[in-house]
Design a protein around this motif. Structure first.
Motif, PDB file in Angstrom:
ATOM      1  N   ASN A 186       0.839  -1.202   0.000  1.00 29.58           N
ATOM      2  CA  ASN A 186       0.000   0.000   0.000  1.00 29.58           C
ATOM      3  C   ASN A 186       0.873   1.251   0.000  1.00 29.58           C
ATOM      4  O   ASN A 186       2.104   1.167  -0.010  1.00 29.58           O
ATOM      5  N   GLU A 208       1.809   3.251   2.074  1.00 27.57           N
ATOM      6  CA  GLU A 208       2.774   3.474   3.145  1.00 27.57           C
ATOM      7  C   GLU A 208       3.954   2.528   3.084  1.00 27.57           C
ATOM      8  O   GLU A 208       4.853   2.592   3.904  1.00 27.57           O
ATOM      9  N   GLY A 209       3.903   1.616   2.142  1.00 27.13           N
ATOM     10  CA  GLY A 209       4.998   0.681   2.035  1.00 27.13           C
ATOM     11  C   GLY A 209       4.780  -0.606   2.801  1.00 27.13           C
ATOM     12  O   GLY A 209       5.690  -1.408   2.971  1.00 27.13           O
ATOM     13  N   ILE A 210       3.563  -0.819   3.266  1.00 24.91           N
ATOM     14  CA  ILE A 210       3.283  -2.040   4.025  1.00 24.91           C
ATOM     15  C   ILE A 210       2.780  -3.109   3.065  1.00 24.91           C
ATOM     16  O   ILE A 210       1.846  -2.886   2.324  1.00 24.91           O
TER      17      ILE A 210
END
Lengths: 96, 524
Positions: free
Chosen positions: A24, A26-28
């Motif tokens: 996503n 946010e990088g998650i």
């Protein structure tokens, strides 16, 4: 969702595909076919790369936006399809 | 981790072993018989004493190893404080190494800490995300793009210097001019389904839609399926998949799928009502220009309906196709000549062909053409535009193993092509070459007839291996490819290269001899 799973499995079984990660904004990582450590590594690094690429494109022309990113290396190829909310990352080993 | 402690003892000079207790000091001396504990004996106010350092016993203290940052599903609340401390240390080091802007670093810090916080909820959040519609639409779009990218095996590093480049142009021309190009088949959606219809997109010539009948082996799957295939990219999966509750083009429903919405079920469908069709709809045609067009459908009970694509709840006009005002025509095929929106030809189950008009004084069935001994399976009007107008010519295929050439001006066939040994299921004129048409039959044979070459046998013929009966044949709008659908859900794409090269100068130079004698004025 079952369809998502199926589709991912199908792509994973294609020639040379090493892994698929969905991240996503946010990088998650949300979904992945790789092991945890690699996923986290790829997610973090690629997230930065995409942000940089996107800002580059936008700086040159604010009306423009990044649509696809392909990183070709000696051993494999990383293809990233960025979107507003998520990225789709596919690592492929082009066999021929 | 071990830590060694050097015990430092400070003793008074005068009495090395038994310093006298000093009362009144702020700090009191403490006697401690256990030498393994740190003793710190304060200086007294009486001046500095000599400090004697001596090695003391090693004290072994165990510290737990540094927590490895791992994202397990258990709660990590007690340890988050530790972890954030560690990361701050790492970030500080990174800040020295990198010369990035500070805001970026802070963002990363935030991200990392967010990661820590969100990780705990990830499992539920993940499922939520996976089920959200945003994710679904993102996934559909990017997977499509990704599959195309994956399928392209463009080797940009290829070195041509090392080997000869195969001359592909030389292959065509000798022997048959039909060469196999692609096979479209989807394990899930094509299996065990008969292809009922094929159509090429006018807007995007590389897109082909194929509709499939129901899968008898899988009663729980939707009865009707339509898949959109793309011949431009090498990927082997359909671009779009659509479902329908009834076998497509087989029961009295006509549906419209909206490609723009992400749903896979029809957006509109016509109602099953007495006003519309109550019998299987075998023919669907869009006539008119891009701006003003109508959808014409005919069902096997002889009813023709004209629909506006904006409103599918009710047909704009209906007409019963009856011959001689009594006999309804069981229509199995319908074709409009190029550019004509009013007059058309239909083929029927009895083997007769009729011309009909939609409007005008002779609205309805006009003339009857007899000739076929079996149901007419396919009908196609001449469509190539050239110097001479051949729009009165049309061809039909039938269960009687023949393909017949007709003119609307004669009610007997002009010619009969009898090279097949099985039901001929479909036939279509080439959209660009005036003398070429393709036919498919139940033995898996695809024939390409070139009337300028030979009228006894097809110019090119190929029996598709692995195909059972070929149901449908459709030329692409450029006339370079032919799409063939078979009874097992496979779509075969064949290239017809060489044959088309000189089409611009081609004319239909062959006339059936009796026609030449009969109608001088039509003869060029």
């Amino acid at each position: 969702m079952a369809e998502v799973e199926e589709t991912l499995k199908r792509i994973q079984s294609q020639n040379g595909v090493q892994g698929i990660i969905i991240v996503n904004t946010e990088g998650i990582p949300i979904k992945t076919t790789l092991d945890n450590a690699s996923t986290v590594q790829y997610a973090g690094l690629i997230h930065q790369l995409v942000m940089k690429a996107r800002s580059t494109v936008r700086d040159i022309d604010p009306q423009n936006d990044l649509t696809f990113l392909r990183v070709r290396s000696k051993k494999n190829e990383i293809m990233i399809a960025p979107d507003k909310d998520y990225f789709l990352i596919v690592i492929q080993n082009p066999s021929d | 981790m071990f830590v060694c402690l050097l015990k430092v003892s400070i003793c008074k000079h005068a009495c090395p072993f038994f310093p006298p207790p000093l009362v009144g000091d702020i700090r009191t001396l403490q006697w401690d018989t256990d030498p393994s504990v740190l003793q710190l004996q304060a200086d007294s106010e009486h001046g500095r004493r000599m400090q004697r350092l001596g090695a003391s016993k090693i004290t072994q203290v165990d510290f737990l190893p540094k927590e490895v940052v791992s994202y397990c599903k258990e709660t990590q609340t007690p340890l988050t404080a530790h972890l954030s401390e560690e990361e701050e240390e790492e970030d500080e080091e990174m800040m020295e190494a990198k010369s990035g802007p500070e805001s970026e670093q802070q963002d990363e810090d935030d991200n990392r800490e967010n990661k820590e916080v969100l990780r705990e909820l990830t499992e539920e959040e993940r499922q939520q995300i996976l089920h959200s519609s945003e994710f679904q639409s993102f996934f559909e779009c990017s997977i499509r793009v990704m599959e195309r990218a994956l399928a392209e095996d463009s080797n940009i590093f290829f070195d041509y210097g090392g080997r000869e480049l195969e001359d592909k142009e030389g292959d065509l021309g000798s022997g048959s001019s039909l060469s196999f190009s692609r096979l479209f088949y989807d394990e899930h959606w094509s299996k065990h389904r008969v292809i009922t219809c094929l159509d090429w997109s006018l807007q995007y010539p590389e897109l082909l839609v194929a509709s499939y009948n129901n899968n008898e082996d899988a009663p729980h799957e939707p009865d009707g399926v339509a898949l959109v295939w793309n011949i431009k990219f090498k990927k082997a999966t359909p671009e779009y998949i659509f479902h329908c509750q009834s076998p497509v083009v087989s029961v009295g429903f006509i549906v419209l799928w909206d490609n723009r919405s992400h749903r896979r079920t029809p957006v509109q469908r016509t109602p099953l009502s007495a006003a519309a069709h109550t019998h299987p709809v075998y023919c669907v045609n869009v006539v008119g220009t891009q701006n003003a067009n109508n959808l014409i459908t005919v069902s096997t009970d002889g009813r023709m309906c004209s629909w506006s694509l904006d409103m599918l709840s009710q047909p704009q006009e209906t007409m019963e196709l009856v011959y001689n005002k009594s006999k309804p025509v069981a229509v199995t095929g319908m074709a409009f000549p190029t550019g004509d929106v009013n007059n058309y030809v239909v083929g029927s189950e009895e083997g007769t062909v009729y011309t009909a008009s939609r409007h005008g004084s002779k609205a309805g069935i006009c003339e009857m053409f007899e000739g076929h001994q079996g149901p007419v399976t396919g009908i196609s009007c001449h469509s190539a535009v050239g110097t001479v107008d051949f729009s009165h010519l049309f061809i039909t295929s039938s269960f009687d193993w023949t393909v017949k050439l007709w003119s609307t001006k004669h009610n007997k066939p002009l010619y009969s092509f009898e090279d097949n040994a099985d039901y001929v299921y479909d036939v279509m004129w080439s959209p660009v070459h005036p003398a070429i048409f393709a036919a498919v039959d139940g033995m898996g044979r695809l024939d390409l007839w070139n009337l300028n070459n030979d009228t006894e046998v097809p110019t090119a013929s190929v029996t598709i291996e692995g195909a059972s009966a070929l149901n449908r044949v459709r030329w692409s709008s450029g006339g370079k490819e032919v799409a063939v659908g078979d009874s097992e859900g496979r779509v075969w794409i064949y290239d017809t290269g060489e044959v088309q090269i000189h089409w611009r100068e081609a004319q239909l130079s062959w006339w059936p001899s009796r026609w030449v004698h009969g109608n001088e004025k039509s003869h060029q």
